[in-house]
Design a protein around this motif. Structure first.
Motif, PDB file in Angstrom:
ATOM      1  N   GLN A  78      12.874  15.804  -7.504  1.00  0.00           N
ATOM      2  CA  GLN A  78      13.539  17.045  -7.095  1.00  0.00           C
ATOM      3  C   GLN A  78      12.800  17.696  -5.932  1.00  0.00           C
ATOM      4  N   GLN A  79      11.482  17.749  -6.016  1.00  0.00           N
ATOM      5  CA  GLN A  79      10.677  18.320  -4.933  1.00  0.00           C
ATOM      6  C   GLN A  79      10.838  17.505  -3.655  1.00  0.00           C
ATOM      7  N   THR A  80      10.893  16.195  -3.812  1.00  0.00           N
ATOM      8  CA  THR A  80      11.026  15.307  -2.654  1.00  0.00           C
ATOM      9  C   THR A  80      12.357  15.507  -1.948  1.00  0.00           C
ATOM     10  N   ARG A  81      13.434  15.539  -2.710  1.00  0.00           N
ATOM     11  CA  ARG A  81      14.767  15.624  -2.111  1.00  0.00           C
ATOM     12  C   ARG A  81      15.036  16.994  -1.498  1.00  0.00           C
ATOM     13  N   ALA A  82      14.301  18.005  -1.955  1.00  0.00           N
ATOM     14  CA  ALA A  82      14.422  19.320  -1.325  1.00  0.00           C
ATOM     15  C   ALA A  82      13.901  19.276   0.106  1.00  0.00           C
ATOM     16  N   ALA A  83      12.898  18.433   0.341  1.00  0.00           N
ATOM     17  CA  ALA A  83      12.307  18.312   1.680  1.00  0.00           C
ATOM     18  C   ALA A  83      12.944  17.182   2.484  1.00  0.00           C
ATOM     19  N   LEU A  84      13.275  16.092   1.796  1.00  0.00           N
ATOM     20  CA  LEU A  84      13.856  14.910   2.445  1.00  0.00           C
ATOM     21  C   LEU A  84      15.139  14.553   1.705  1.00  0.00           C
ATOM     22  N   PRO A  85      16.256  15.132   2.091  1.00  0.00           N
ATOM     23  CA  PRO A  85      17.493  14.935   1.332  1.00  0.00           C
ATOM     24  C   PRO A  85      17.965  13.485   1.279  1.00  0.00           C
ATOM     25  N   ARG A  86      17.636  12.705   2.309  1.00  0.00           N
ATOM     26  CA  ARG A  86      18.127  11.326   2.375  1.00  0.00           C
ATOM     27  C   ARG A  86      16.975  10.361   2.070  1.00  0.00           C
ATOM     28  N   ILE A  87      17.053   9.685   0.931  1.00  0.00           N
ATOM     29  CA  ILE A  87      16.021   8.733   0.526  1.00  0.00           C
ATOM     30  C   ILE A  87      16.612   7.325   0.547  1.00  0.00           C
ATOM     31  N   GLY A  88      16.005   6.452   1.372  1.00  0.00           N
ATOM     32  CA  GLY A  88      16.508   5.091   1.511  1.00  0.00           C
ATOM     33  C   GLY A  88      15.480   4.032   1.185  1.00  0.00           C
ATOM     34  N   GLY A  89      14.361   4.430   0.598  1.00  0.00           N
ATOM     35  CA  GLY A  89      13.345   3.432   0.283  1.00  0.00           C
ATOM     36  C   GLY A  89      12.305   3.942  -0.693  1.00  0.00           C
ATOM     37  N   LEU A  90      11.675   2.995  -1.383  1.00  0.00           N
ATOM     38  CA  LEU A  90      10.594   3.291  -2.321  1.00  0.00           C
ATOM     39  C   LEU A  90       9.543   2.201  -2.209  1.00  0.00           C
ATOM     40  N   VAL A  91       8.296   2.618  -2.115  1.00  0.00           N
ATOM     41  CA  VAL A  91       7.159   1.697  -2.159  1.00  0.00           C
ATOM     42  C   VAL A  91       6.284   2.117  -3.334  1.00  0.00           C
ATOM     43  N   HIS A  92       6.151   1.217  -4.313  1.00  0.00           N
ATOM     44  CA  HIS A  92       5.300   1.553  -5.466  1.00  0.00           C
ATOM     45  C   HIS A  92       3.933   0.916  -5.271  1.00  0.00           C
ATOM     46  N   ALA A  93       3.040   1.712  -4.666  1.00  0.00           N
ATOM     47  CA  ALA A  93       1.682   1.244  -4.392  1.00  0.00           C
ATOM     48  C   ALA A  93       0.652   1.880  -5.311  1.00  0.00           C
ATOM     49  N   ALA A  94       1.045   2.890  -6.080  1.00  0.00           N
ATOM     50  CA  ALA A  94       0.111   3.529  -7.002  1.00  0.00           C
ATOM     51  C   ALA A  94      -0.360   2.521  -8.037  1.00  0.00           C
ATOM     52  N   GLY A  95      -1.634   2.549  -8.335  1.00  0.00           N
ATOM     53  CA  GLY A  95      -2.149   1.599  -9.310  1.00  0.00           C
ATOM     54  C   GLY A  95      -3.498   2.014  -9.857  1.00  0.00           C
ATOM     55  N   ILE A  96      -3.769   1.535 -11.062  1.00  0.00           N
ATOM     56  CA  ILE A  96      -5.054   1.752 -11.726  1.00  0.00           C
ATOM     57  C   ILE A  96      -5.683   0.393 -11.988  1.00  0.00           C
ATOM     58  N   SER A  97      -6.958   0.271 -11.707  1.00  0.00           N
ATOM     59  CA  SER A  97      -7.678  -0.964 -12.005  1.00  0.00           C
ATOM     60  C   SER A  97      -8.886  -0.621 -12.863  1.00  0.00           C
ATOM     61  N   LEU A  98      -8.790  -0.916 -14.142  1.00  0.00           N
ATOM     62  CA  LEU A  98      -9.913  -0.705 -15.056  1.00  0.00           C
ATOM     63  C   LEU A  98     -10.483  -2.077 -15.409  1.00  0.00           C
ATOM     64  N   ALA A  99     -11.566  -2.445 -14.752  1.00  0.00           N
ATOM     65  CA  ALA A  99     -12.142  -3.780 -14.937  1.00  0.00           C
ATOM     66  C   ALA A  99     -12.854  -3.864 -16.278  1.00  0.00           C
ATOM     67  N   VAL A 100     -12.082  -4.172 -17.316  1.00  0.00           N
ATOM     68  CA  VAL A 100     -12.614  -4.250 -18.676  1.00  0.00           C
ATOM     69  C   VAL A 100     -12.194  -5.583 -19.285  1.00  0.00           C
TER      70      VAL A 100
END
Length: 256
Positions: A78-100
């Motif tokens: 909702q916050q994103t579309r208020a600033a950028l009404p037109r969304i044409g892409g998604l990149v999922h780069a968020a990640g967690i690496s717990l070396a266990v």
């Protein structure tokens, strides 16, 4: 439906405040794509968004969001579309690496890694789908890892999450294709990111370079170039694919 990407449609980049996510956001902004920087560090995401807007002259927004909880996706969108009404892409780069290793693995650690690295993606796609359908040429990219293919005893949760990414992308591709939306994965090798730097500093020099055919670690911008390509019209007939950006590591027989 046209396959031509709307040049002014925005792209959401998770983990966009550092590493491969940041490099991807910059690469997209270079060609005029507005970007939404989603990151768990709200202050950092806002700072990065403002910097990209100033340097590249595109619309941006910084959104602080913890993707380990699916319920956080809707308000972030909702916050994103208020600033950028037109969304044409998604990149999922968020990640967690717990070396266990498995001997020390806890349910909480497993869940923490899988929830961000893997579980968040289908729910983001679910909630973004209507917006993506509105923009011709929309596409999604999930960031995987060579650990999806190469065994890594130190990190079973991370490895599983990235292996799951490859399979999930193929499944989602079959579904999203009905709406003309493409989805692919990018598999980075040993990339010198802020997440990797402490590990590099801890190990002996050359540890990561030895098995790489090109003889060096990669830079985040080299992965970002692949991400930008897959979101562009030049990749209009590519979906359900894995683009490996590893300097020849997976195929290498050099001593590790």
């Amino acid at each position: 439906m046209s396959n031509s990407t709307s040049p002014d449609s925005g792209v959401i980049v998770t983990g966009g405040a550092s590493g491969i996510g940041l490099a991807s956001a910059e690469a997209l902004a270079e060609v005029g794509r507005p970007v939404a920087i989603w990151d768990i560090n709200a202050e950092r995401s806002a700072t990065v968004a403002a910097d990209i807007a100033q340097r590249f002259g595109v619309a941006t927004v910084g959104v602080g969001v913890d993707l380990s909880q699916v319920g956080n996706i809707a308000p972030a969108l909702q916050q994103t579309r208020a600033a950028l009404p037109r969304i044409g892409g998604l990149v999922h780069a968020a990640g967690i690496s717990l070396a266990v290793p498995v001997e020390e693995l806890t349910e909480a650690a497993w869940d923490a890694v899988l929830s961000v690295n893997l579980k968040a993606l289908p729910f983001m796609v679910q909630q973004l789908r209507s917006a993506l359908v509105e923009q011709p040429g929309s596409a999604v990219v999930g960031i995987a890892s060579i650990n999806a293919t190469l065994g890594n005893h130190m990190n079973p949760a991370y490895t599983a999450s990235k292996g799951g990414m490859l399979s999930l992308v193929r499944s989602l591709a079959d579904d999203l294709a009905r709406d003309g939306i493409r989805i692919n994965s990018v598999t980075p090798g040993y990339i010198l990111t802020p997440m990797m730097q402490p590990v590099v500093d801890h190990l002996e020099p050359g540890h990561f370079e030895r098995p790489v055919m090109l003889g060096r670690m990669g830079a985040p911008r080299e992965v970002a170039a692949a991400v930008r390509f897959l979101l562009s019209d030049e990749a209009s007939y590519i979906t359900a694919a894995e683009l490996v950006v590893d300097g020849g590591t997976i195929s290498s027989q050099r001593t590790r």
